[in-house]
Enzyme design. Structure first.
Site, PDB file in Angstrom:
ATOM      1  N   GLY A 164       5.151  61.941 -13.927  1.00  0.00           N
ATOM      2  CA  GLY A 164       4.457  62.799 -12.944  1.00  0.00           C
ATOM      3  C   GLY A 164       3.076  62.289 -12.574  1.00  0.00           C
ATOM      4  O   GLY A 164       2.166  63.075 -12.306  1.00  0.00           O
ATOM      5  N   THR A 218     -12.745  69.290 -13.821  1.00  0.00           N
ATOM      6  CA  THR A 218     -12.315  67.960 -13.389  1.00  0.00           C
ATOM      7  C   THR A 218     -11.686  67.959 -11.991  1.00  0.00           C
ATOM      8  O   THR A 218     -11.106  68.975 -11.565  1.00  0.00           O
ATOM      9  CB  THR A 218     -11.281  67.427 -14.419  1.00  0.00           C
ATOM     10  OG1 THR A 218     -10.555  66.343 -13.856  1.00  0.00           O
ATOM     11  CG2 THR A 218     -10.247  68.482 -14.797  1.00  0.00           C
ATOM     12  N   ASP A 219     -11.743  66.818 -11.338  1.00  0.00           N
ATOM     13  CA  ASP A 219     -11.086  66.672 -10.027  1.00  0.00           C
ATOM     14  C   ASP A 219      -9.565  66.792 -10.147  1.00  0.00           C
ATOM     15  O   ASP A 219      -8.867  67.032  -9.155  1.00  0.00           O
ATOM     16  CB  ASP A 219     -11.454  65.325  -9.367  1.00  0.00           C
ATOM     17  CG  ASP A 219     -11.135  64.079 -10.199  1.00  0.00           C
ATOM     18  OD1 ASP A 219     -10.608  64.219 -11.320  1.00  0.00           O
ATOM     19  OD2 ASP A 219     -11.421  62.966  -9.708  1.00  0.00           O
ATOM     20  N   GLU A 220      -9.052  66.630 -11.381  1.00  0.00           N
ATOM     21  CA  GLU A 220      -7.595  66.633 -11.557  1.00  0.00           C
ATOM     22  C   GLU A 220      -6.964  67.991 -11.256  1.00  0.00           C
ATOM     23  O   GLU A 220      -5.759  68.075 -11.045  1.00  0.00           O
ATOM     24  CB  GLU A 220      -7.236  66.172 -12.969  1.00  0.00           C
ATOM     25  CG  GLU A 220      -7.734  64.773 -13.260  1.00  0.00           C
ATOM     26  CD  GLU A 220      -6.973  64.079 -14.377  1.00  0.00           C
ATOM     27  OE1 GLU A 220      -5.850  64.468 -14.669  1.00  0.00           O
ATOM     28  OE2 GLU A 220      -7.549  63.141 -14.943  1.00  0.00           O
ATOM     29  N   LYS A 245      -8.857  55.762 -23.538  1.00  0.00           N
ATOM     30  CA  LYS A 245      -9.073  55.923 -22.101  1.00  0.00           C
ATOM     31  C   LYS A 245      -9.053  54.557 -21.394  1.00  0.00           C
ATOM     32  O   LYS A 245      -9.325  53.519 -22.005  1.00  0.00           O
ATOM     33  CB  LYS A 245     -10.399  56.651 -21.847  1.00  0.00           C
ATOM     34  CG  LYS A 245     -10.436  58.072 -22.451  1.00  0.00           C
ATOM     35  CD  LYS A 245      -9.634  59.066 -21.651  1.00  0.00           C
ATOM     36  CE  LYS A 245      -9.382  60.403 -22.319  1.00  0.00           C
ATOM     37  NZ  LYS A 245     -10.510  61.195 -22.671  1.00  0.00           N
ATOM     38  N   SER A 301      -8.748  66.339 -23.751  1.00  0.00           N
ATOM     39  CA  SER A 301      -9.076  65.686 -22.483  1.00  0.00           C
ATOM     40  C   SER A 301      -8.139  64.550 -22.054  1.00  0.00           C
ATOM     41  O   SER A 301      -8.352  63.970 -20.992  1.00  0.00           O
ATOM     42  CB  SER A 301     -10.507  65.139 -22.564  1.00  0.00           C
ATOM     43  OG  SER A 301     -10.570  64.087 -23.503  1.00  0.00           O
ATOM     44  N   TYR A 327      -2.485  68.723 -18.902  1.00  0.00           N
ATOM     45  CA  TYR A 327      -3.953  68.713 -19.066  1.00  0.00           C
ATOM     46  C   TYR A 327      -4.635  69.418 -17.906  1.00  0.00           C
ATOM     47  O   TYR A 327      -5.422  70.347 -18.096  1.00  0.00           O
ATOM     48  CB  TYR A 327      -4.470  67.263 -19.174  1.00  0.00           C
ATOM     49  CG  TYR A 327      -5.957  67.132 -18.887  1.00  0.00           C
ATOM     50  CD1 TYR A 327      -6.900  67.677 -19.743  1.00  0.00           C
ATOM     51  CD2 TYR A 327      -6.409  66.461 -17.731  1.00  0.00           C
ATOM     52  CE1 TYR A 327      -8.264  67.573 -19.477  1.00  0.00           C
ATOM     53  CE2 TYR A 327      -7.771  66.345 -17.460  1.00  0.00           C
ATOM     54  CZ  TYR A 327      -8.699  66.908 -18.329  1.00  0.00           C
ATOM     55  OH  TYR A 327     -10.036  66.812 -18.052  1.00  0.00           O
ATOM     56  N   SER A 373      -4.111  73.103 -17.771  1.00  0.00           N
ATOM     57  CA  SER A 373      -4.911  73.869 -18.738  1.00  0.00           C
ATOM     58  C   SER A 373      -6.364  73.956 -18.277  1.00  0.00           C
ATOM     59  O   SER A 373      -7.030  74.971 -18.482  1.00  0.00           O
ATOM     60  CB  SER A 373      -4.807  73.268 -20.145  1.00  0.00           C
ATOM     61  OG  SER A 373      -5.456  72.011 -20.209  1.00  0.00           O
ATOM     62  N   LYS A 374      -6.872  72.913 -17.637  1.00  0.00           N
ATOM     63  CA  LYS A 374      -8.238  72.961 -17.100  1.00  0.00           C
ATOM     64  C   LYS A 374      -8.305  73.949 -15.932  1.00  0.00           C
ATOM     65  O   LYS A 374      -9.252  74.721 -15.812  1.00  0.00           O
ATOM     66  CB  LYS A 374      -8.696  71.573 -16.638  1.00  0.00           C
ATOM     67  CG  LYS A 374      -8.947  70.573 -17.737  1.00  0.00           C
ATOM     68  CD  LYS A 374     -10.049  70.966 -18.711  1.00  0.00           C
ATOM     69  CE  LYS A 374     -11.433  70.955 -18.091  1.00  0.00           C
ATOM     70  NZ  LYS A 374     -12.483  71.227 -19.126  1.00  0.00           N
TER      71      LYS A 374
HETATM   72  N1  LIG Z   1     -13.745  62.034 -19.179  1.00  0.00           N
HETATM   73  C1  LIG Z   1     -13.685  62.280 -17.882  1.00  0.00           C
HETATM   74  O1  LIG Z   1     -13.508  61.357 -17.081  1.00  0.00           O
HETATM   75  C2  LIG Z   1     -13.855  63.686 -17.350  1.00  0.00           C
HETATM   76  C3  LIG Z   1     -13.944  63.886 -15.962  1.00  0.00           C
HETATM   77  C4  LIG Z   1     -14.146  65.187 -15.476  1.00  0.00           C
HETATM   78  C5  LIG Z   1     -14.257  66.239 -16.362  1.00  0.00           C
HETATM   79  N2  LIG Z   1     -14.143  66.021 -17.709  1.00  0.00           N
HETATM   80  C6  LIG Z   1     -14.280  67.176 -18.619  1.00  0.00           C
HETATM   81  O2  LIG Z   1     -15.445  66.964 -19.397  1.00  0.00           O
HETATM   82  C7  LIG Z   1     -15.284  67.537 -20.694  1.00  0.00           C
HETATM   83  C8  LIG Z   1     -15.559  66.497 -21.751  1.00  0.00           C
HETATM   84  O3  LIG Z   1     -14.673  65.390 -21.587  1.00  0.00           O
HETATM   85  P1  LIG Z   1     -14.783  64.106 -22.526  1.00  0.00           P
HETATM   86  O4  LIG Z   1     -14.215  62.972 -21.790  1.00  0.00           O
HETATM   87  O5  LIG Z   1     -16.148  64.017 -23.096  1.00  0.00           O
HETATM   88  O6  LIG Z   1     -13.749  64.513 -23.687  1.00  0.00           O
HETATM   89  P2  LIG Z   1     -13.693  64.079 -25.203  1.00  0.00           P
HETATM   90  O7  LIG Z   1     -12.260  64.215 -25.589  1.00  0.00           O
HETATM   91  O8  LIG Z   1     -14.384  62.794 -25.436  1.00  0.00           O
HETATM   92  O9  LIG Z   1     -14.544  65.215 -25.952  1.00  0.00           O
HETATM   93  C9  LIG Z   1     -14.103  66.530 -26.084  1.00  0.00           C
HETATM   94  C10 LIG Z   1     -14.830  67.168 -27.264  1.00  0.00           C
HETATM   95  O10 LIG Z   1     -14.388  68.549 -27.349  1.00  0.00           O
HETATM   96  C11 LIG Z   1     -14.174  68.846 -28.712  1.00  0.00           C
HETATM   97  N3  LIG Z   1     -13.176  69.937 -28.802  1.00  0.00           N
HETATM   98  C12 LIG Z   1     -11.868  69.897 -28.429  1.00  0.00           C
HETATM   99  N4  LIG Z   1     -11.287  71.073 -28.706  1.00  0.00           N
HETATM  100  C13 LIG Z   1     -12.246  71.867 -29.251  1.00  0.00           C
HETATM  101  C14 LIG Z   1     -12.255  73.204 -29.742  1.00  0.00           C
HETATM  102  N5  LIG Z   1     -11.134  73.955 -29.783  1.00  0.00           N
HETATM  103  N6  LIG Z   1     -13.414  73.706 -30.199  1.00  0.00           N
HETATM  104  C15 LIG Z   1     -14.555  72.958 -30.210  1.00  0.00           C
HETATM  105  N7  LIG Z   1     -14.595  71.693 -29.783  1.00  0.00           N
HETATM  106  C16 LIG Z   1     -13.447  71.151 -29.308  1.00  0.00           C
HETATM  107  C17 LIG Z   1     -13.670  67.550 -29.341  1.00  0.00           C
HETATM  108  O11 LIG Z   1     -13.865  67.544 -30.744  1.00  0.00           O
HETATM  109  C18 LIG Z   1     -14.510  66.512 -28.604  1.00  0.00           C
HETATM  110  O12 LIG Z   1     -15.703  66.225 -29.292  1.00  0.00           O
HETATM  111  C19 LIG Z   1     -13.853  68.102 -20.724  1.00  0.00           C
HETATM  112  O13 LIG Z   1     -13.921  69.476 -20.446  1.00  0.00           O
HETATM  113  C20 LIG Z   1     -13.136  67.350 -19.612  1.00  0.00           C
HETATM  114  O14 LIG Z   1     -12.087  68.118 -19.082  1.00  0.00           O
HETATM  115  C21 LIG Z   1     -13.952  64.771 -18.229  1.00  0.00           C
END
Ligand SMILES: NC(=O)c1ccc[n+]([C@@H]2O[C@H](COP(=O)([O-])OP(=O)(O)OC[C@H]3O[C@@H](n4cnc5c(N)ncnc54)[C@H](O)[C@@H]3O)[C@@H](O)[C@H]2O)c1
Length: 322
Positions: A275, A126-128, A189, A85, A150, A153-154
């Site tokens: 970027g 994500t909005d990204e 973060k 992420s 990132y 990939s999303k």
């Molecule tokens: N943080 C933000 O501001 C935000 C905003 C919009 C969307 N998102 C999306 O929300 C989701 C969660 O984000 P976050 O901030 O909690 O991230 P984070 O990095 O805190 O948590 C991600 C979790 O995914 C697990 N993970 C990673 N690869 C894995 C795999 N191959 N198999 C199993 N588990 C795996 C990690 O161990 C971790 O616990 C993501 O999909 C991210 O793209 C996040």
């Protein structure tokens, strides 16, 4: 009992969602599958560890043997948070992002397709994926234009999900949310890092002039919105989630310094991210009008609580949240 698989439930947002599911439903059993990468922290779920309706399984979604083991028992619903992420890490090296976010999502989709029991999957995005927008708010349906590995990939995982809806009629709904903040976010973060630096009177680095704008939502509001989508979102649809709080990084940094009564002079300019997308902002009318969701936590209140949470933890020497 309804069996809900939550992937990435040991991460920042996933852990709040696991708690939300258990606290707001009595007929749901939660299976949290997470690879426990560097960004995971099971400490965030210590309060629910012993609950009979909760189970944790260490699973790497990109590993076929792990997926086979996970799907040896059926699920009714899947909420897919697991992902690499952090944008800066994806710029250093994108392979882990391609592996977890694209290959991991593909293996999950295949397991759901062959398992045949899942009635709804919510894919968290994500909005990204839209890339930078100069002004206004992006509505659902805009073309994707990711600006870093990132978000690419999303976007790839989003498109795979939509293709599986079209091709195999999988019951998938997508959410795209703005920047989250709140307790248990990894220290790499922006907001937790800014709080830590301010607490320790260390210079607070801002990319470039700090004029980049992000749209902020408190993490529990995101979780409640995801749950509305799980319950009532229409298959094949994308729902934006956001609190419509767009602010520059400099403004957020200054608010954090004010809350901690530290001088703005702690802000220091750092070399800009490669970027760097300048601005993200989402239009969230659809989820509000169609599913009746509203954010509950103002930016002012959420930031205050977040600052207090990190500050208290560090003062009690409970260690870093990660
Ligand atoms: N943080 C933000 O501001 C935000 C905003 C919009 C969307 N998102 C999306 O929300 C989701 C969660 O984000 P976050 O901030 O909690 O991230 P984070 O990095 O805190 O948590 C991600 C979790 O995914 C697990 N993970 C990673 N690869 C894995 C795999 N191959 N198999 C199993 N588990 C795996 C990690 O161990 C971790 O616990 C993501 O999909 C991210 O793209 C996040």
């Amino acid at each position: 009992m309804h069996r809900v698989l939550v992937t990435g439930g040991a991460g920042f947002i996933g852990s709040h969602y696991v708690r939300h599911l258990l606290r707001t439903h009595t007929d749901i059993e939660v299976i949290n599958a997470d690879a426990l990468t560097y960004s995971a922290n099971l400490q965030s779920l210590a309060d629910i560890e012993g609950e009979s309706r909760y189970r944790f399984i260490k699973i790497d979604l990109a590993n076929q043997a792990d997926i086979d083991c996970l799907f040896s028992t059926p699920f009714d619903e899947v909420v897919h948070f697991a992902a690499e992420s952090h944008v800066d890490r994806s710029i250093q090296g994108a392979e882990a992002f391609i592996r977890s976010n694209i290959l991991g999502t593909y293996r999950l989709l295949e397991a759901i397709r062959h398992g045949g029991t899942v009635k709804k999957m919510v894919h968290i995005s994500t909005d990204e994926v839209y890339g930078s927008i100069e002004k206004g708010r992006t509505p659902e349906g805009e073309p994707l234009a990711p600006g870093n590995p990132y978000s690419a990939s999303k976007a790839g995982s989003d498109l795979l999900c939509l293709a599986y809806v079209n091709t195999y009629k999988l019951p998938i709904v997508l959410t795209r949310c703005t920047n989250n903040y709140g307790p248990w976010q990894h220290l790499e973060k922006f907001i937790p890092k800014a709080i830590l630096h301010a607490v320790e009177n260390r210079p607070l680095p801002l990319y470039g002039a700090g004029n980049q704008e992000r749209d902020w939502i408190y993490v529990t509001d995101h979780c409640a919105a995801v749950d509305r989508v799980r319950e009532a979102g229409r298959v094949g649809e994308v729902y934006h989630i956001g609190a419509e709080n767009t602010a520059s990084n400099r403004t957020i940094a200054e608010q954090i310094l004010d809350l901690l009564q530290k001088p703005h002079s702690l802000i220091q300019q750092a070399k800009d991210r490669l970027g760097h997308d300048f601005r993200y902002s989402l239009n969230t009318t659809k989820i509000r009008e169609e599913l009746g969701w509203q954010p509950q936590v103002s930016l002012e209140k959420g930031l205050k609580e977040t600052v207090k949470w990190y500050q208290t933890r560090w003062e009690r020497k409970e260690g870093s949240p990660r």
